[in-house]
Design an enzyme around this catalytic site. Structure first.
Site, PDB file in Angstrom:
ATOM      1  N   TRP A  99      33.483  28.554  14.480  1.00  0.00           N
ATOM      2  CA  TRP A  99      32.659  28.520  13.269  1.00  0.00           C
ATOM      3  C   TRP A  99      31.182  28.443  13.616  1.00  0.00           C
ATOM      4  O   TRP A  99      30.338  29.049  12.954  1.00  0.00           O
ATOM      5  CB  TRP A  99      33.082  27.379  12.343  1.00  0.00           C
ATOM      6  CG  TRP A  99      34.417  27.676  11.717  1.00  0.00           C
ATOM      7  CD1 TRP A  99      35.583  26.996  11.894  1.00  0.00           C
ATOM      8  CD2 TRP A  99      34.719  28.762  10.818  1.00  0.00           C
ATOM      9  NE1 TRP A  99      36.596  27.601  11.177  1.00  0.00           N
ATOM     10  CE2 TRP A  99      36.094  28.674  10.509  1.00  0.00           C
ATOM     11  CE3 TRP A  99      33.964  29.800  10.264  1.00  0.00           C
ATOM     12  CZ2 TRP A  99      36.728  29.586   9.662  1.00  0.00           C
ATOM     13  CZ3 TRP A  99      34.602  30.713   9.418  1.00  0.00           C
ATOM     14  CH2 TRP A  99      35.967  30.593   9.122  1.00  0.00           C
ATOM     15  N   ASP A 123      27.704  21.856   9.088  1.00  0.00           N
ATOM     16  CA  ASP A 123      28.823  22.518   8.416  1.00  0.00           C
ATOM     17  C   ASP A 123      30.005  21.549   8.462  1.00  0.00           C
ATOM     18  O   ASP A 123      30.760  21.515   9.427  1.00  0.00           O
ATOM     19  CB  ASP A 123      29.164  23.827   9.138  1.00  0.00           C
ATOM     20  CG  ASP A 123      30.433  24.471   8.585  1.00  0.00           C
ATOM     21  OD1 ASP A 123      31.012  23.931   7.615  1.00  0.00           O
ATOM     22  OD2 ASP A 123      30.852  25.518   9.134  1.00  0.00           O
ATOM     23  N   LYS A 136      39.383  22.474   2.394  1.00  0.00           N
ATOM     24  CA  LYS A 136      39.964  21.627   3.432  1.00  0.00           C
ATOM     25  C   LYS A 136      40.145  20.197   2.920  1.00  0.00           C
ATOM     26  O   LYS A 136      41.254  19.689   2.909  1.00  0.00           O
ATOM     27  CB  LYS A 136      39.086  21.617   4.695  1.00  0.00           C
ATOM     28  CG  LYS A 136      39.275  22.792   5.632  1.00  0.00           C
ATOM     29  CD  LYS A 136      38.672  24.084   5.156  1.00  0.00           C
ATOM     30  CE  LYS A 136      38.924  25.261   6.062  1.00  0.00           C
ATOM     31  NZ  LYS A 136      37.695  25.918   6.523  1.00  0.00           N
TER      32      LYS A 136
HETATM   33  C1  LIG Z   1      36.960  27.052   6.846  1.00  0.00           C
HETATM   34  C2  LIG Z   1      35.637  26.894   7.490  1.00  0.00           C
HETATM   35  C3  LIG Z   1      34.576  27.762   7.236  1.00  0.00           C
HETATM   36  C4  LIG Z   1      34.709  28.984   6.342  1.00  0.00           C
HETATM   37  O1  LIG Z   1      34.802  28.595   5.039  1.00  0.00           O
HETATM   38  P1  LIG Z   1      34.894  29.668   3.854  1.00  0.00           P
HETATM   39  O2  LIG Z   1      34.884  28.776   2.670  1.00  0.00           O
HETATM   40  O3  LIG Z   1      36.144  30.442   4.043  1.00  0.00           O
HETATM   41  O4  LIG Z   1      33.688  30.524   3.931  1.00  0.00           O
HETATM   42  C5  LIG Z   1      33.361  27.524   7.851  1.00  0.00           C
HETATM   43  N1  LIG Z   1      33.196  26.473   8.668  1.00  0.00           N
HETATM   44  C6  LIG Z   1      34.199  25.620   8.944  1.00  0.00           C
HETATM   45  C7  LIG Z   1      33.945  24.475   9.874  1.00  0.00           C
HETATM   46  C8  LIG Z   1      35.447  25.796   8.359  1.00  0.00           C
HETATM   47  O5  LIG Z   1      36.436  24.944   8.635  1.00  0.00           O
END
Ligand SMILES: *Cc1c(COP(=O)(O)O)cnc(C)c1O
Length: 359
Positions: free
Chosen positions: A101, A171, A195
Site C-alpha cells: 500500500w 494511511d 476494514k
Molecule cells: C484496503 C487498503 C487500501 C485501499 O483501500 P480502498 O478503499 O480500496 O481504496 C489502502 N491502504 C490500506 C492500508 C488498505 O488496507
C-alpha cells in the site's frame, strides 16, 4: 454453523451492529423509512451523521482543530487528495515504504510532486519497519506519509514516527480504531471504511484544519478537503448508509469500553494466533517480531502443496476467506475489531488439528 470471516476487506462487521441495522432497516426510529431512503439534508439523517461524527471524535479523542470528513473514493483516492491538498506551494514529500500500500501511495504521489523515499524495507521483503535512525527525512518536505499497518504483508508500526514540524500523514485503513492513538501527532489520518469502520464505499479523513484551503490549482472540486469540511461532508450526496453503519460501529465500540478496551482484546487475539504459529514447526510468519500486525496475520504452511487442502477443510469448518493475498500466497487471517476471540480460538484449534493430521 457459525462462520468466521477472516477477509482482509470488505471484512467482518460486529454481529450486534448487523442485527441493529436489520431491526431498523425498513423503519428507522419510527420514521417509516429506511436510512437508505432519507434525504441527506433532512433532519433525521443530519442527526445520524452528527451523532456518528461526535462518537468518532469521542472514541479517538480528536482535538477540536481537526476536521472529520466522511467521503467516497476509498483510501486510494486519498493517495491523490493528500498531495493535492498538502503540497501548499512545496514540491517535495517524504514517504516511508513498508509494503504494497505504501508503494501505491508513492506511485500516486509521484504524479503530483517529487517523492523522497525516506526509508524502505523492500530489501528485506517488507518484513520489518526500517530503523528511524537511518531515515533520510527532508526538513522541507510538504508532509511525511506512512502506512501504520500494511494489510497485505502484515507489518505494523507499534509507535508513531517523529516527523518534527513536517505534517505526518497516515494511511490507517486497516488499523484505525484498533487501539488508542494520539491524533494530535498527525496532520492527516485517512482510512477506507471496509476494514475496521463499516461497509465499503465510505472513507474517513481526519485533517488538521490549518492544512486545508490551499489545494493545487486545477484540482477537481471533489478533491478539495476544504470544500468537504465547509459543507459538513455534504457538498454532494455522501454515502449515507455507510455513514449510518459506521455510526453503529462507533456506538458498539463505545459500549465495549472504547479503544483502550478493544486494544486489550486485539492484543490478546494477535498473541494467541502468533503464539500458535511460533510454537509450531509447520506454520510460519516471516515478519520481524516487533513489527507484527495486530490486524492482519499472514502465515505459510511448511508444505505449500497443502494450501488448497487447508483452505478447503478450514472452509468446511466455518473458517472462511483465509487465502493469502495473490502477491504473497499462503494464508492470511485478518482479525479486525469485529472478529470475536472465539473466532481466533476456533482458527488456532483448527490449525493445531490440521497439523496433527497432515503435518
Ligand atoms: C484496503 C487498503 C487500501 C485501499 O483501500 P480502498 O478503499 O480500496 O481504496 C489502502 N491502504 C490500506 C492500508 C488498505 O488496507
Amino acid at each position: 454453523m457459525t462462520v468466521y470471516n477472516f477477509s482482509a476487506g470488505p471484512a467482518v462487521l460486529p454481529k450486534e451492529v448487523l442485527e441493529q441495522a436489520r431491526e431498523e432497516l425498513l423503519d428507522w426510529h419510527g420514521s417509516g423509512m429506511s436510512v437508505m431512503e432519507m434525504s441527506h439534508r433532512g433532519k433525521q439523517f443530519m442527526e445520524i451523521a452528527a451523532r456518528a461524527e461526535a462518537d468518532l471524535r469521542e472514541l479517538m479523542k480528536i482535538p477540536d482543530n481537526y476536521k472529520v470528513l466522511f467521503l467516497q473514493g476509498g483510501a486510494s483516492s486519498q493517495f491523490a487528495m493528500v498531495p493535492a491538498n498538502l503540497l501548499r506551494g512545496k514540491t517535495r514529500a517524504d514517504y516511508i515504504c513498508t509494503g504494497a500500500w505504501g508503494k501505491k501511495a508513492i506511485a500516486e504521489g509521484k504524479r503530483y510532486c517529487e517523492v523522497n523515499i525516506a526509508a524502505s524495507s523492500q530489501a528485506d521483503g517488507f518484513n520489518s519497519i526500517p530503523e528511524p535512525s537511518g531515515w533520510q527525512l527532508d526538513a522541507d518536505a510538504a508532509y511525511l506519509h506512512y502506512t501504520p499497518n500494511e494489510t497485505i504483508g502484515g507489518v505494523e508500526f507499534h509507535w508513531i514516527p517523529d516527523a518534527g514540524a513536517v505534517p505526518l500523514v497516515a494511511d490507517m485503513s486497516s488499523t484505525i480504531l484498533s487501539r488508542p492513538v494520539d491524533v494530535s501527532r498527525f496532520g492527516v489520518i485517512y482510512a477506507g471504511a471496509q476494514k475496521n469502520i463499516g461497509p465499503a464505499g465510505l472513507s474517513v479523513v481526519i485533517v488538521r484544519d490549518d492544512l486545508i484551503g490551499q489545494p493545487l490549482d486545477g484540482q477537481p472540486v471533489m478533491f478539495d478537503y476544504a470544500v468537504h469540511a465547509d459543507n459538513g461532508s455534504m457538498y454532494n450526496t455522501p454515502p449515507t448508509y455507510g455513514w449510518y453503519l459506521a455510526g453503529l460501529v462507533f456506538q458498539w465500540l463505545k459500549d465495549l469500553g472504547g479503544l483502550e478496551a478493544i486494544s486489550l482484546v486485539n492484543h490478546r487475539k494477535a498473541r494467541l494466533l502468533y503464539d500458535s504459529i511460533d510454537n509450531s514447526a509447520f506454520y510460519a510468519n516471516p515478519v520481524d517480531a516487533n513489527s507484527r500486525s495486530w490486524m492482519n496475520v499472514p502465515f505459510t504452511l511448511a508444505d505449500p502443496g497443502l494450501d488448497g487442502t487447508f483452505l478447503e477443510e478450514a472452509g468446511a469448518a466455518g473458517l472462511v476467506s483465509l487465502k493469502g493475498h495473490r502477491s504473497v500466497g499462503g494464508m492470511r487471517a485478518s482479525i479486525y475489531n469485529a472478529m470475536p476471540e472465539t473466532g481466533v480460538q476456533a482458527l488456532v484449534d483448527f490449525m493445531a488439528d490440521f497439523e496433527r493430521r497432515r503435518g
